[in-house]
Design an enzyme around this catalytic site. Structure first.
Site, mmCIF file in Angstrom:
data_model
loop_
_atom_site.group_PDB
_atom_site.id
_atom_site.type_symbol
_atom_site.label_atom_id
_atom_site.label_comp_id
_atom_site.label_asym_id
_atom_site.label_seq_id
_atom_site.Cartn_x
_atom_site.Cartn_y
_atom_site.Cartn_z
ATOM 1 N N TYR A 54 -58.070 20.624 50.619
ATOM 2 C CA TYR A 54 -58.639 19.951 52.113
ATOM 3 C C TYR A 54 -58.471 20.596 53.025
ATOM 4 O O TYR A 54 -57.405 21.281 53.393
ATOM 5 C CB TYR A 54 -57.764 18.518 51.943
ATOM 6 C CG TYR A 54 -58.086 17.381 50.900
ATOM 7 C CD1 TYR A 54 -58.924 17.609 49.928
ATOM 8 C CD2 TYR A 54 -57.078 16.105 51.005
ATOM 9 C CE1 TYR A 54 -59.041 16.543 48.964
ATOM 10 C CE2 TYR A 54 -57.105 15.313 50.030
ATOM 11 C CZ TYR A 54 -58.237 15.625 49.118
ATOM 12 O OH TYR A 54 -58.273 14.697 47.931
ATOM 13 N N GLN A 177 -56.303 9.745 39.359
ATOM 14 C CA GLN A 177 -57.139 9.393 40.695
ATOM 15 C C GLN A 177 -58.589 9.281 40.428
ATOM 16 O O GLN A 177 -59.214 10.714 40.661
ATOM 17 C CB GLN A 177 -56.338 10.354 41.672
ATOM 18 C CG GLN A 177 -56.857 9.970 42.874
ATOM 19 C CD GLN A 177 -56.459 10.767 44.124
ATOM 20 O OE1 GLN A 177 -57.223 11.044 45.008
ATOM 21 N NE2 GLN A 177 -55.299 11.007 44.161
ATOM 22 N N SER A 206 -62.324 6.532 47.526
ATOM 23 C CA SER A 206 -63.634 5.736 47.930
ATOM 24 C C SER A 206 -63.643 4.272 47.750
ATOM 25 O O SER A 206 -64.677 3.980 47.160
ATOM 26 C CB SER A 206 -64.441 6.638 47.394
ATOM 27 O OG SER A 206 -65.984 6.293 48.029
ATOM 28 N N LYS A 216 -71.757 -1.025 57.874
ATOM 29 C CA LYS A 216 -72.197 -0.159 59.202
ATOM 30 C C LYS A 216 -73.614 0.441 58.916
ATOM 31 O O LYS A 216 -74.406 0.892 59.904
ATOM 32 C CB LYS A 216 -71.053 0.657 59.579
ATOM 33 C CG LYS A 216 -70.957 1.932 58.510
ATOM 34 C CD LYS A 216 -69.898 2.891 58.972
ATOM 35 C CE LYS A 216 -69.330 3.990 58.218
ATOM 36 N NZ LYS A 216 -68.397 4.708 58.832
ATOM 37 N N GLY A 287 -58.751 6.296 54.304
ATOM 38 C CA GLY A 287 -58.904 7.422 55.306
ATOM 39 C C GLY A 287 -59.138 6.870 56.646
ATOM 40 O O GLY A 287 -59.482 5.846 56.833
ATOM 41 N N GLN A 293 -59.211 2.090 62.683
ATOM 42 C CA GLN A 293 -59.650 2.006 61.235
ATOM 43 C C GLN A 293 -58.360 1.591 60.375
ATOM 44 O O GLN A 293 -58.736 0.548 59.527
ATOM 45 C CB GLN A 293 -60.284 3.041 60.839
ATOM 46 C CG GLN A 293 -61.681 3.310 61.600
ATOM 47 C CD GLN A 293 -62.263 4.706 61.245
ATOM 48 O OE1 GLN A 293 -61.632 5.732 61.192
ATOM 49 N NE2 GLN A 293 -63.572 4.598 61.187
#
Length: 336
Positions: A54, A177, A206, A216, A287, A293
């Protein structure tokens, strides 16, 4: 926050995990990333997931800095190895003993910890003998650098083989995962039954389908400013556009809004609660690019969806969800 056991082990993790793919070191500034981590801690999240790939190792550093000063024993820190890192030389990728041994030391240094609770093979490596990979995992565990091992996006044959070797080596393979959400259900037919048999939990990424299940994104409307679909730098834009951002999907997802409203949940909370309704799921990765959030998404913790609600969701989505079990497989050759 509620906690669940990870696989057939005694390790408890928070049922919502904070993950920093596409955010730390790339999508958001370090100060904001630290605020998001602290918001997760304040919300009761104790489990944090990252990977050396990442932002090419920067995400681990940012997470380590954000967690500095916290009681290590109160945290569960996960990271991964496989994808190319650093200058991406010929041995800077895969699951060879060389790459794994060097990678775990780099991850621990960046995270500022002596060990990780879970060390995961980010994909299956077709070019390295599985025996070599599993022996490296065992040596890492015996050295005290990782407590448990896991994998990501492995198919059932790969899980069985790795579980058998781990057992013979005296270590615990406790997790897989995969991507999993209302729209992407490819693990349900094969991976989940096999995992239940082997004592392996799913640590799913996800759960809100890259933001699509938040509602959204509206059909025929421009993408919201700052959303995943507009973030070319973070790397997730192509996936969400190719898979989800079409009028059929967005119109169907809009049909979930009355269900969420009836339950007093946001769309995101409904999506996360749906993932957690599966008994084989130990935790859902979320995330954040803003602390609020996290504060909203943790509202899914402890929510129980009954059979009637789950049936309503299935009725709305119809045949839209992807269920092809072959899509759980890693590509046939090493990713570079």
């Amino acid at each position: 926050m509620e906690h669940r056991y990870l696989g057939n082990s005694g390790l408890k993790i928070s049922e919502i995990t904070y993950g920093n793919w596409l955010t730390h070191g790339s999508q958001v500034e370090n100060e904001t990333a630290t605020k998001c981590v602290h918001a997760a801690l304040d919300a009761g999240i104790s489990t944090f997931d990252t990977a050396d790939v990442y932002a090419n190792t920067v995400a681990e550093q940012v997470l380590g800095d954000a967690l500095a000063g916290q009681r290590r024993e109160s945290l569960e820190i996960f990271t991964k190895v496989y994808f190319p890192t650093g200058p991406q030389g010929h041995n800077d990728t895969g699951l060879s003993r060389k790459h794994m041994m060097e990678s775990i030391d780099g991850s621990l240094r960046r995270l500022g910890t002596d060990y990780v609770d879970l060390y995961q093979a980010h994909r299956y490596d077709y070019e390295t003998p599985l025996e070599e990979t599993m022996q490296a995992f065992a040596d890492i565990v015996r050295a005290g650098k990782a407590l448990y091992i896991g994998v990501s996006e492995w198919n059932t044959d790969q899980l069985r083989a790795a579980h058998h070797m781990a057992r013979d080596l005296g270590i615990q393979l406790v997790s897989n995962q995969p991507q999993y959400n209302m729209l992407w259900r490819v693990i349900e037919e094969r991976v989940i039954p096999t995992s239940q048999e082997l004592g392996i939990s799913q640590v799913v990424w996800s759960p809100i389908a890259q933001g699509v299940l938040t509602g959204k994104y509206k059909p025929g409307q421009a993408f919201p400013e700052g959303s995943r679909a507009t973030d070319e730098k973070g790397g997730g834009a192509d996936m969400i556009k190719s898979r989800y951002l079409n009028d059929d999907t967005l119109n169907t997802v809009a049909g979930l809004e009355p269900i969420a409203s009836d339950l007093g949940l946001t769309m995101a909370q409904l999506a996360i609660a749906w993932v957690l309704a599966n008994d084989n799921v130990a935790t859902a990765l979320v995330g954040a690019s803003r602390p609020e959030q996290i504060e909203s998404n943790v509202g899914a913790a402890g929510v129980k969806l009954d059979a009637e609600v789950l049936a309503r969701i299935d009725a709305v989505l119809g045949d839209l969800p992807e269920t092809d079990p072959t899509k759980t497989q890693s590509p046939p050759t090493r990713l570079t």
